[in-house]
Write a protein that holds these residues in place. Structure first.
Motif, mmCIF file in Angstrom:
data_model
loop_
_atom_site.group_PDB
_atom_site.id
_atom_site.type_symbol
_atom_site.label_atom_id
_atom_site.label_comp_id
_atom_site.label_asym_id
_atom_site.label_seq_id
_atom_site.Cartn_x
_atom_site.Cartn_y
_atom_site.Cartn_z
ATOM 1 N N ARG A 179 0.886 -1.167 0.000
ATOM 2 C CA ARG A 179 0.000 0.000 0.000
ATOM 3 C C ARG A 179 0.922 1.214 0.000
ATOM 4 N N PRO A 180 1.002 1.936 -1.102
ATOM 5 C CA PRO A 180 2.092 2.919 -1.276
ATOM 6 C C PRO A 180 1.899 4.241 -0.555
ATOM 7 N N THR A 181 0.765 4.467 0.106
ATOM 8 C CA THR A 181 0.543 5.764 0.758
ATOM 9 C C THR A 181 0.226 5.595 2.236
ATOM 10 N N ARG A 182 0.546 6.661 2.992
ATOM 11 C CA ARG A 182 0.194 6.740 4.416
ATOM 12 C C ARG A 182 -0.125 8.200 4.726
ATOM 13 N N PRO A 183 -0.830 8.450 5.810
ATOM 14 C CA PRO A 183 -1.090 9.845 6.186
ATOM 15 C C PRO A 183 0.213 10.608 6.380
ATOM 16 N N LEU A 184 0.220 11.868 5.966
ATOM 17 C CA LEU A 184 1.431 12.669 6.058
ATOM 18 C C LEU A 184 1.923 12.775 7.501
ATOM 19 N N ILE A 234 8.080 -2.865 -3.715
ATOM 20 C CA ILE A 234 8.668 -1.838 -2.857
ATOM 21 C C ILE A 234 8.459 -0.466 -3.485
ATOM 22 N N SER A 235 8.453 0.544 -2.620
ATOM 23 C CA SER A 235 8.320 1.913 -3.094
ATOM 24 C C SER A 235 8.625 2.851 -1.945
ATOM 25 N N VAL A 236 9.225 4.005 -2.275
ATOM 26 C CA VAL A 236 9.284 5.074 -1.283
ATOM 27 C C VAL A 236 7.842 5.494 -1.025
ATOM 28 N N LEU A 237 7.430 5.494 0.237
ATOM 29 C CA LEU A 237 6.040 5.793 0.561
ATOM 30 C C LEU A 237 5.699 7.241 0.254
ATOM 31 N N ARG A 238 4.440 7.484 -0.055
ATOM 32 C CA ARG A 238 3.948 8.823 -0.365
ATOM 33 C C ARG A 238 2.851 9.204 0.609
ATOM 34 N N ALA A 239 2.655 10.503 0.760
ATOM 35 C CA ALA A 239 1.594 10.997 1.620
ATOM 36 C C ALA A 239 0.253 10.829 0.922
ATOM 37 N N GLU A 240 -0.765 10.432 1.678
ATOM 38 C CA GLU A 240 -2.094 10.253 1.109
ATOM 39 C C GLU A 240 -2.610 11.556 0.508
ATOM 40 N N GLY A 241 -3.168 11.440 -0.683
ATOM 41 C CA GLY A 241 -3.766 12.598 -1.326
ATOM 42 C C GLY A 241 -2.785 13.582 -1.918
ATOM 43 N N SER A 242 -1.520 13.209 -2.016
ATOM 44 C CA SER A 242 -0.530 14.114 -2.595
ATOM 45 C C SER A 242 0.581 13.293 -3.232
ATOM 46 N N ALA A 243 1.482 13.997 -3.894
ATOM 47 C CA ALA A 243 2.624 13.345 -4.527
ATOM 48 C C ALA A 243 3.876 13.458 -3.673
#
Length: 561
Positions: A179-184, A234-243
């Motif tokens: 899951r590539p995103t998490r809350p900022l 794998i991926s560098v995680l991103r903030a939800e709703g943004s890049a």
């Protein structure tokens, strides 16, 4: 770690320990689960969880016969590769089952392969290679609110750094696919631990962490990487709703922590509200909690293992255990499931439930017969839509909004939490719909099925959640006029529907409900371990964890071990 609060110290009341707990609450340890504070979480439980020196004044040391931490087997195996010679973590006297270990081996191979790919890519770009770091990075700060002497911030995961310490990485494993995103705010908290943290003693039961090395200059760069252990993605995680990607300079990481996370620390660790639910089982204050309902003898099984860790259970859990104890442990306790596509019936049922829940949560209380049916439902293709829409059409004639008034309540997907002190078990029930009608309380379960049953006993045998609902209402857990309270089963089929009722104040119905719940709960409640062998007659071919169960694979192929 520069932890700020949203108000001046003089305006922040001192957090008080609730009755039933003892110990010193001056040390506050913060991690991502504490800061996450999901909507259904209990604020008091997590305030207690954040204070490692506070403990229950009633409960002694409790254990489980098997490891219940999903990542335990994987963590031990990766440690053996990255830190040869490190003593193996035993987690008390609990054992890792063979199936859990098989999953751990598979996950370890997937993880290490992902690491190799990542390192090759980094080296191809001319970047410094990162190596494993065993000493946990812990950021600490003196307390700045009444009653708190020290804050500690740490994040669980795999740690890596360049040999010169200029780059720090945190790898966060995930079960299944990535899951590539998490809350900022969550990413900022992890970044703060990397940017401010110093190597510290990380003994599991260490009440307070001590720095092993003097504080030096912080890292020049931090990054947070997610990895799916099911497929090695794998991926560098991103903030939800943004890049925004979690790959920052040290200064950026510290600034993000101060802006998005620091002010959340005090509220997240100072909660006093009690919210019954999943958190109850390991709450240090359960013995004195007045928010959770108690029904002594609900499961009909006494606690024969007083030193065992308190557990939560649902009817779905008990049915899974009845099918196969090994499957229950792998899929329900450890949440280990092979990646595979769900069948149409499951996806259709979920889509129908989601639409009904959304309609019944609408405060306008518009009966479903006045709402146009949708042109599409999430997860269903065009050729799968018609049966689902037919089920929704059948519901229109049975929607409770046709009967209830504006003063009545209507709670879709309502969780009922009850503690059975005789079994020492927290029982959870997520009811499809709980509503009131003319002073009575109604629990409605909705099923998408091609079958219809009418005998009361058979109904509860087939759907034990109805038996549990009967006991909830009969015990007075849900206040309601006995003359108008009932349990409903709504069955929706593409070619028809049915609605059947159970009287929770009929003695024969209550006795049948007790028998159904007791028979279902007894094997689970009294078992000392989880056998590997599937239950006789259980179809191993449908098991989501069969790939890690040697006995299940042999059973499926007709062989033996």
């Amino acid at each position: 770690m520069a932890v700020r609060t949203e108000c001046e110290e003089s305006a922040v009341p001192m957090w008080q320990k609730p009755p039933g707990v003892t110990g010193d609450g001056a040390l506050v340890r913060v991690g991502l689960p504490v800061l996450r504070q999901e909507e259904e979480a209990c604020p008091l439980k997590w305030a207690l969880k954040a204070r490692p020196r506070v403990r229950s004044a009633v409960d002694g040391w409790r254990t489980s016969p098997v490891v219940e931490f999903s990542f335990a087997a994987w963590e031990t195996l990766v440690d053996a590769v990255e830190f040869p010679g490190k003593p193996e973590s035993r987690r008390g006297e609990a054992i890792v089952t063979p199936a859990h270990l098989a999953w751990g081996r598979e996950a370890t191979a997937s993880y290490l392969a992902a690491r190799k790919r990542f390192l090759r890519e980094q080296e191809a770009e001319g970047l410094l290679r990162t190596v494993p770091v065993q000493e946990r990075w812990v950021a600490a700060k003196a307390g700045d609110v009444p009653g708190v002497r020290k804050y500690e911030l740490e994040v669980w995961g795999r740690q890596y750094a360049t040999p010169d310490g200029s780059v720090r990485e945190l790898w966060l494993p995930q079960l299944g696919s990535l899951r590539p995103t998490r809350p900022l705010a969550e990413l900022a908290a992890a970044a703060g631990a990397l940017a401010y943290g110093v190597p510290s003693d990380t003994g599991r039961y260490t009440a307070e962490r001590s720095a092993l090395h003097p504080q030096g200059p912080g890292p020049d760069r931090v990054r947070i990487i997610g990895v799916g252990l099911g497929d090695g993605s794998i991926s560098v995680l991103r903030a939800e709703g943004s890049a925004i990607a979690a790959d920052w300079t040290g200064d950026e990481a510290r600034e993000l922590f101060e802006r998005h996370t620091a002010h959340r620390v005090t509220p997240a660790t100072s909660g006093t509200e009690r919210r019954p639910g999943q958190d109850c089982s390991d709450c240090k204050a359960l013995s004195s909690c007045t928010a959770v309902k108690r029904i002594p003898g609900l499961l009909g099984v006494p606690n024969r293992s007083p030193g065992r860790k308190r557990r939560t259970v649902s009817v779905s859990d008990l049915r899974a255990y009845r099918d196969c104890p090994s499957r229950y442990h792998l899929t329900r306790v450890l949440s280990l499931r092979a990646l595979r596509t769900e069948n149409e019936a499951i996806r259709r049922g979920r889509a129908v439930d989601a639409w009904l829940n959304a309609r019944h949560a609408d405060p306008r209380r518009v009966p479903c017969r006045h709402i146009p049916l949708p042109d599409a439902l999430p997860g269903l293709g065009p050729d799968e839509l018609a049966p689902a829409l037919a089920m929704l059409e059948r519901h229109r004639a049975r929607c409770p909004f046709d009967r209830i008034s504006e003063e009545d309540t209507c709670l879709p997907q309502h969780r009922i939490t009850v503690y059975d002190p005789e079994a020492d078990v927290v029982v959870l029930a997520d009811c499809d719909l709980v509503y009131t009608e003319r002073g009575g309380v109604v629990i409605r379960e909705t099923k998408t099925s091609a079958y219809r049953y009418s005998a009361n006993g058979e109904l509860m045998d087939l759907h034990p959640q109805l038996a549990l609902a009967v006991l909830f209402v009969a015990s007075g857990t849900l206040a309601g006029d006995p003359r108008r309270s009932r349990i409903e089963l709504e069955t929706l089929r593409p070619d028809g529907s049915a609605e059947e009722e159970l009287d929770p104040f009929d003695p024969a119905t209550v006795e049948q409900a007790r028998s159904v719940v007791r028979d279902l709960a007894a094997p689970w409640a009294t078992a000392a371990e989880y056998p590997e062998a599937p239950r006789s007659g259980y179809d191993c071919g449908q098991c989501e964890a069969r790939r890690w169960c040697a006995t299940g694979r042999a059973h499926r192929s007709g062989g033996s071990l």
